[in-house]
Design a protein around this motif. Structure first.
Motif, PDB file in Angstrom:
ATOM      1  N   VAL A  13      53.034 118.364  58.549  1.00  0.00           N
ATOM      2  CA  VAL A  13      54.119 118.199  59.523  1.00  0.00           C
ATOM      3  C   VAL A  13      55.382 117.650  58.868  1.00  0.00           C
ATOM      4  N   THR A  14      55.229 116.801  57.856  1.00  0.00           N
ATOM      5  CA  THR A  14      56.388 116.135  57.254  1.00  0.00           C
ATOM      6  C   THR A  14      57.007 116.902  56.090  1.00  0.00           C
ATOM      7  N   VAL A  15      56.385 117.990  55.665  1.00  0.00           N
ATOM      8  CA  VAL A  15      56.841 118.664  54.445  1.00  0.00           C
ATOM      9  C   VAL A  15      58.255 119.227  54.588  1.00  0.00           C
ATOM     10  N   ASP A  16      58.473 120.079  55.568  1.00  0.00           N
ATOM     11  CA  ASP A  16      59.776 120.746  55.687  1.00  0.00           C
ATOM     12  C   ASP A  16      60.900 119.761  56.000  1.00  0.00           C
ATOM     13  N   SER A  17      60.627 118.813  56.906  1.00  0.00           N
ATOM     14  CA  SER A  17      61.683 117.885  57.307  1.00  0.00           C
ATOM     15  C   SER A  17      62.083 116.963  56.167  1.00  0.00           C
ATOM     16  N   LEU A  18      61.123 116.483  55.400  1.00  0.00           N
ATOM     17  CA  LEU A  18      61.462 115.593  54.285  1.00  0.00           C
ATOM     18  C   LEU A  18      62.105 116.366  53.131  1.00  0.00           C
ATOM     19  N   LYS A  19      61.685 117.596  52.942  1.00  0.00           N
ATOM     20  CA  LYS A  19      62.325 118.422  51.907  1.00  0.00           C
ATOM     21  C   LYS A  19      63.797 118.640  52.245  1.00  0.00           C
ATOM     22  N   ALA A  20      64.065 118.956  53.503  1.00  0.00           N
ATOM     23  CA  ALA A  20      65.456 119.164  53.930  1.00  0.00           C
ATOM     24  C   ALA A  20      66.265 117.882  53.811  1.00  0.00           C
ATOM     25  N   LEU A  21      65.660 116.767  54.186  1.00  0.00           N
ATOM     26  CA  LEU A  21      66.360 115.488  54.106  1.00  0.00           C
ATOM     27  C   LEU A  21      66.636 115.108  52.658  1.00  0.00           C
ATOM     28  N   ALA A  22      65.681 115.371  51.781  1.00  0.00           N
ATOM     29  CA  ALA A  22      65.877 115.072  50.358  1.00  0.00           C
ATOM     30  C   ALA A  22      67.023 115.890  49.784  1.00  0.00           C
ATOM     31  N   VAL A  95      58.151 104.840  45.984  1.00  0.00           N
ATOM     32  CA  VAL A  95      58.841 104.266  47.141  1.00  0.00           C
ATOM     33  C   VAL A  95      57.985 104.459  48.391  1.00  0.00           C
ATOM     34  N   ARG A  96      57.809 103.394  49.150  1.00  0.00           N
ATOM     35  CA  ARG A  96      57.192 103.491  50.476  1.00  0.00           C
ATOM     36  C   ARG A  96      58.240 103.983  51.460  1.00  0.00           C
ATOM     37  N   ILE A  97      57.943 105.021  52.203  1.00  0.00           N
ATOM     38  CA  ILE A  97      58.940 105.579  53.104  1.00  0.00           C
ATOM     39  C   ILE A  97      59.362 104.592  54.186  1.00  0.00           C
ATOM     40  N   ASP A  98      58.485 103.640  54.509  1.00  0.00           N
ATOM     41  CA  ASP A  98      58.759 102.736  55.639  1.00  0.00           C
ATOM     42  C   ASP A  98      59.310 101.370  55.233  1.00  0.00           C
ATOM     43  N   VAL A 180      63.142  98.980  68.055  1.00  0.00           N
ATOM     44  CA  VAL A 180      61.846  99.656  68.017  1.00  0.00           C
ATOM     45  C   VAL A 180      61.673 100.355  66.675  1.00  0.00           C
ATOM     46  N   VAL A 181      60.557 100.093  66.025  1.00  0.00           N
ATOM     47  CA  VAL A 181      60.191 100.741  64.774  1.00  0.00           C
ATOM     48  C   VAL A 181      59.235 101.894  65.071  1.00  0.00           C
ATOM     49  N   LEU A 182      59.527 103.075  64.537  1.00  0.00           N
ATOM     50  CA  LEU A 182      58.620 104.215  64.653  1.00  0.00           C
ATOM     51  C   LEU A 182      57.717 104.212  63.426  1.00  0.00           C
ATOM     52  N   ALA A 183      56.438 104.018  63.646  1.00  0.00           N
ATOM     53  CA  ALA A 183      55.521 103.789  62.536  1.00  0.00           C
ATOM     54  C   ALA A 183      55.230 105.034  61.708  1.00  0.00           C
ATOM     55  N   GLN A 184      55.513 106.222  62.248  1.00  0.00           N
ATOM     56  CA  GLN A 184      55.208 107.455  61.524  1.00  0.00           C
ATOM     57  C   GLN A 184      56.475 108.291  61.322  1.00  0.00           C
ATOM     58  N   ALA A 185      56.604 108.835  60.124  1.00  0.00           N
ATOM     59  CA  ALA A 185      57.779 109.656  59.813  1.00  0.00           C
ATOM     60  C   ALA A 185      57.878 110.853  60.755  1.00  0.00           C
ATOM     61  N   SER A 204      63.673 104.898  62.513  1.00  0.00           N
ATOM     62  CA  SER A 204      62.650 105.748  61.924  1.00  0.00           C
ATOM     63  C   SER A 204      62.771 105.696  60.408  1.00  0.00           C
ATOM     64  N   SER A 205      61.680 106.007  59.753  1.00  0.00           N
ATOM     65  CA  SER A 205      61.630 105.787  58.308  1.00  0.00           C
ATOM     66  C   SER A 205      62.249 106.873  57.439  1.00  0.00           C
ATOM     67  N   PRO A 206      62.288 108.155  57.842  1.00  0.00           N
ATOM     68  CA  PRO A 206      62.683 109.182  56.867  1.00  0.00           C
ATOM     69  C   PRO A 206      64.048 108.979  56.216  1.00  0.00           C
ATOM     70  N   ARG A 207      65.099 108.819  57.018  1.00  0.00           N
ATOM     71  CA  ARG A 207      66.430 108.730  56.420  1.00  0.00           C
ATOM     72  C   ARG A 207      66.606 107.442  55.623  1.00  0.00           C
ATOM     73  N   LEU A 208      66.160 106.323  56.189  1.00  0.00           N
ATOM     74  CA  LEU A 208      66.267 105.050  55.465  1.00  0.00           C
ATOM     75  C   LEU A 208      65.440 105.094  54.186  1.00  0.00           C
ATOM     76  N   GLY A 209      64.250 105.697  54.278  1.00  0.00           N
ATOM     77  CA  GLY A 209      63.403 105.803  53.089  1.00  0.00           C
ATOM     78  C   GLY A 209      64.012 106.694  52.029  1.00  0.00           C
ATOM     79  N   MET A 210      64.624 107.808  52.448  1.00  0.00           N
ATOM     80  CA  MET A 210      65.216 108.728  51.479  1.00  0.00           C
ATOM     81  C   MET A 210      66.456 108.120  50.841  1.00  0.00           C
ATOM     82  N   GLU A 211      67.205 107.328  51.593  1.00  0.00           N
ATOM     83  CA  GLU A 211      68.346 106.637  50.999  1.00  0.00           C
ATOM     84  C   GLU A 211      67.879 105.637  49.945  1.00  0.00           C
TER      85      GLU A 211
END
Length: 221
Positions: A13-22, A95-98, A180-185, A204-211
């Motif tokens: 589920v996280t592959v395409d979205s994280l690839k695009a964000l990266a 890096v931990r995404i969260d 509110v923290v979203l525990a899953q990317a 949410s973790s994806p953008r903050l984690g990718m930064e």
């Protein structure tokens, strides 16, 4: 020179979205994905005992280094605590995404909501938040919310049902807390369905984690 980022996933589920964000965040990065969708079912069956998957996850980190990764991103909060176990075994940063999200949350308020759809993610996220709060001198109170019915709908192929149930849980939790923290990317996209006025309350973790990944790869984080 192109930089290479390896991402270790526990769900496709996280592959395409994280690839695009990266690609958006680190424009010249080459992305390599490792996916093991057996980990989350195993954790669900064993009560979240990450020790059972530790050796396997460390192997993925080693594989990532072998393919030339300059940085490794752990995309799953359920196994986030394995990052510290794996780091001594590889010569590139992990890096931990969260982690960046947790630091942001404890800086935002004292009453912090934590939403998840699987219990194996809720507990490690709470442990991370408590550690970050203690380090920041924040005597925070945490309010967990588990939308497990949303996860069951997603596994049954009902993505819209998952999003609807999760959105209801997020709105109800948001009324009770400062942030509110979203525990899953994988939950991040549901925030975009909430009323625009309340969205800033949800982290949410994806953008903050990718930064954070970008800063690490640039040698400044």
């Amino acid at each position: 020179m192109s930089r290479k980022l390896a991402i270790i996933h526990t769900t496709p589920v996280t592959v395409d979205s994280l690839k695009a964000l990266a690609r958006e965040t680190i424009r010249d990065a080459e992305i390599v994905n490792f996916v093991d969708d057996s980990i989350l079912p195993q954790l669900a069956a064993n009560g979240g005992n990450v020790a059972e998957v530790e050796e396997r996850w460390i192997h993925y980190a080693k594989f990532a280094e072998q393919v030339g990764a300059d940085c490794i991103l752990n995309a799953c909060s359920s196994v986030g605590e394995l990052v510290a176990k794996a780091q001594p075994h590889v010569g590139v940063p992990i890096v931990r995404i969260d982690e960046a999200m947790a630091e942001e949350a404890v800086g935002r308020g004292r009453r912090i909501g934590v939403a998840a759809t699987v219990p194996t993610t809720l507990e490690p996220t709470l442990r991370l938040l408590r550690a970050k709060a203690a380090a920041a001198g924040n005597d925070a109170e945490f309010v967990p919310a588990l939308a497990d019915s949303a996860y069951r709908l997603l596994m049954a192929g009902d993505k819209d049902g998952h999003d609807r149930v999760l959105a209801e849980t997020l709105l109800e939790l948001g009324d009770q807390v400062d942030v509110v923290v979203l525990a899953q990317a994988s939950m991040a996209r549901v925030v975009e369905t909430l009323p625009e006025a309340v969205r800033p309350k949800y982290l949410s973790s994806p953008r903050l984690g990718m930064e954070r990944v970008k800063r690490v790869m640039e040698g400044s984080g």
